[in-house]
Structure formats: C-alpha cells, structure tokens
Design an enzyme around this catalytic site. Sequence first.
Site: not given
Ligand code: NAD
Length: 429
Positions: A30, A121, A153, A257, A260, A263
């Site tokens: 990260d 996503t 998830l 809300g 996910c 958006k």
């Molecule tokens: P999040 O914001 O919790 O985590 C993303 C992480 O990426 C952060 O910790 C951020 O610091 C890090 N990051 C950003 N740029 C970076 C880089 N250049 N190098 C290294 N790390 C970097 O986001 P999330 O909720 O985990 O979602 C991530 C993706 O998964 C999104 O596309 C989201 O739509 C998708 N998604 C989320 C969920 C959910 O329930 N949260 C479920 C399915 C899919």
Amino acid sequence: MKLSIIGTGYVGLVTGTCFAEVGHQVICVDNDAAKVKTLLAGGIPIYEPGLEELVKKNVAAGRLHFTTSTAEGVQKSDVIFIAVPTPPQPDGSVDLSYIERVARDIAAAITSYKIVVDKSTVPVKTGEKVAETIKRYCQAQVECDVVSNPEFLREGFAVDDLMHPDRVVVGVRSQRPVAAMKEIYTPFKAPIIVTDINSAELIKHAANSFLALKISYINAIANVCEAAGANVQEVAQGIGLDDRIGKRFLNAGIGFGGSCFPKDLSAFIKIAEQIGYDFKLLKEVQRINADQMERFVKKITETLWVLKDKKIGVLGLAFKQNTDDVRSSPAIDLCQRLLKDGAALRVHDPKAMEKTKALLPNVTYVDDMDAVAEGCDALVVATEWDEFKKVDLARAKKGMTAPIMFDGRNLFDPAEMEKLGWIYKSIGR
Ligand code: NAD
C-alpha cells in the site's frame, strides 16, 4: 504460490489474508505509509469480523507480509493483484487514475513474466488498457498476461465471503494464465468461471446493479404497501420464498449506500451510455433510492413539525451492519439533513464512530446505545445492526420528551411498539 496485492484496503487486505490462510505466500502493498506502519506493528486499519485473528495468524506463520514498495511486491511474486480504489467522478464515470498509476508502477518493476490480475471494479475494456499501459512503459520488454478477477465480497462478511465464494470469475485473453489462476483458487472449493476479459468486467457491474435494483424494487413495493395499508415484510416473505426470486436483498429501508452500489450503478449507466445504450431501468433504480431518503426525512418532519432545536438520537452510522465503513452511508446523509434543519444529534454506532468524527464533527457521540435517547424528542434507527434490537426501550422512553421512533430499517415490530406506548413509524408497514 507467490502473490502480491497492490492496495491493502477492504478488498486487498482481506483477499491477501485469505490467500495466505490457504497457504500462498502473500505480500500486501500500500502506498499509504501510515496504513502499512499500523499493519507492521500488528494493528488492523479496518474493522471486519474475524480479520484480525486471521492476519495475526498468517503474519506469525510467515505467509503474510506488508510493504509500501510496489517494486518489491512485483519482483517477489508470480501473480500481482490490483485492488486500488476506482472512485466515481462528478459525472458518474469511473476515475481510473489509480489503476493507471499501478499499471505504470508494475511496468517499471517487472523483469520477468508476470500475471497481473485486476480485482478492482472497473469499466468493461479496462483490462485492454492495463495490458497496453504495461506494454508501453515496460523497459524490460518481458511478457505479461492481464486477467480480470472481479471481487464480490460483502463488507461485514468479507472473510467468510472470501473463504467460501459462490463463484470465482476469471477473465482472460489467452489460456496461458488459467492454470495459475485455478491453482490460486482451487483451495476455496468454488466454481471457477473462465470468460473473456470484457465479460468478466461486465459481470461485476451487472451483478451489483442487479442487487441495487432488487433493493429499489422492494423499496418501491414498500411505498405501495404504505399507501395500501399492507405490510412490506409480509409481502417480501411471500415473494422471497419463491426460489426464482430469493429472500435476500428484500429488506425495505432508507435505501442502499456504501462505497460500491451507488458508484457501480452510476458507472454502469455511464458505461452503457458511452457504448450507445440508454440504461433507463438503472436510472430509475437510482431515482427510487434517492426518493427513499426524501420520504423518510418527510416522515420525520411531518411528525416532529419544526426540527430546529429538536434533539434526535440516532442509532447507526455505518452504511450497513458489521462494518465501520461510512463511505456514502445513508445514515450519515440522514444526519447531515437533520443537522441542516437545525436538529441537535446524539449518535451511536458499535464500530463506525471513529470514522464518522471527521464527517460529523458537531454531534454528540454516545458510547452506550441505551443512553442515546436521553433528553431526545425522537429516536431514529439508521443502520440495521442486530444489537439495536436489544436497545433498552423502557429506559429510552423514560428519558425522552416524547416516545417517538423512526425506524428506517424495520428492526422493531409495529404492534409491539404500539403496545409499549411508542409513536412508531417504519418503512412500508
Ligand atoms: P480501499 O480504499 O479500502 O482500499 C484501497 C487501497 O489502495 C487503499 O489502502 C489505498 O491507500 C491503496 N492505494 C491507492 N493507490 C495505490 C497505489 N498506487 N499503490 C498502492 N496502494 C494504493 O478500497 P476497497 O474498498 O478495498 O476497494 C478497492 C476496489 O475493490 C474498488 O475498485 C472497489 O470498487 C472494489 N470492491 C470493493 C468492495 C468493498 O466491499 N469494499 C467489494 C468488491 C469490490
């Protein structure tokens, strides 16, 4: 296998931990140094049931590592997962700058064949762009396969969902990365569906939009029930027991809300528009969702009349139960509306109070859920935490100026509440 996950958030940290749990060697990367520092010190930056124990266990076993260096993650792994944010832009389309950044960082770091898997996503055709970007910026001119592996998830159940997925979707351009993807996922004992990349990317948006649609559908039914004097929970049970429909996602409330559904829905509408299809059905899903909050606020104002200087207790801040995530939470939206109309708020959430403080600096945070209603003119339920069903109603009633409850999540039984002397308003009943 040797895996790295770029982006250690809700998806990256849980995915990395579960991969380690089934025996893979995992490096979670990260670029947020504070987050990595917390993890290296044994802390967990998010709340997710069961996660802390699993992280500790796999760190101790030497299978789970954390770093801020993408280059380290890339060089020490065979397969690199991308799990960075894909937030919405003001027009609803997806901000892909995080994905591009990571693709360029990977390109700069690879020196041998790698499989790069997109778990974020993303709009259909992003895989093609990621492959193009890596090829363009890779000095070493090594081969690389890009795979789409969307994540399904649910926050609050993420560990369980990761360990026992309904299905695993693997979108590929050639057969070369398929064996490795199967090896990674075989321990999870779920059906693995291999598709082309565009279809895999579409599956994620189609799935989330359908779930959002199901919620808006039951909310629309709730509105019909209110007008007709019927009970939406009975209707939901009656239709949900039909296998073709299914029971889940049929809880009426103040709308969906989170980070996910809203958006992904606007992204899908935009994606469809860009390729020439006007997805009116999904626009209506959005409209019903926004309307649901309006209707709830109207219920509150119609009953309390003037909100200015009224004291309101709010149970729930997270966007749903079992999480501390408050991104696009309807509960926060509701609080902001009530504050704008001049109400004073006493709020409680079992896990999300810390993360709310920056968003709602001018409310009173109450640690004990039984004390939230003290001195209040009304009590509002905004998140469906199971434990709210056990709130001390007798104590709440005694401490309030009048026993009024607005239940935005249908946690209580209307007949029972009436018997206990409450003025009780819920959704679609
Ligand atoms: P999040 O914001 O919790 O985590 C993303 C992480 O990426 C952060 O910790 C951020 O610091 C890090 N990051 C950003 N740029 C970076 C880089 N250049 N190098 C290294 N790390 C970097 O986001 P999330 O909720 O985990 O979602 C991530 C993706 O998964 C999104 O596309 C989201 O739509 C998708 N998604 C989320 C969920 C959910 O329930 N949260 C479920 C399915 C899919």
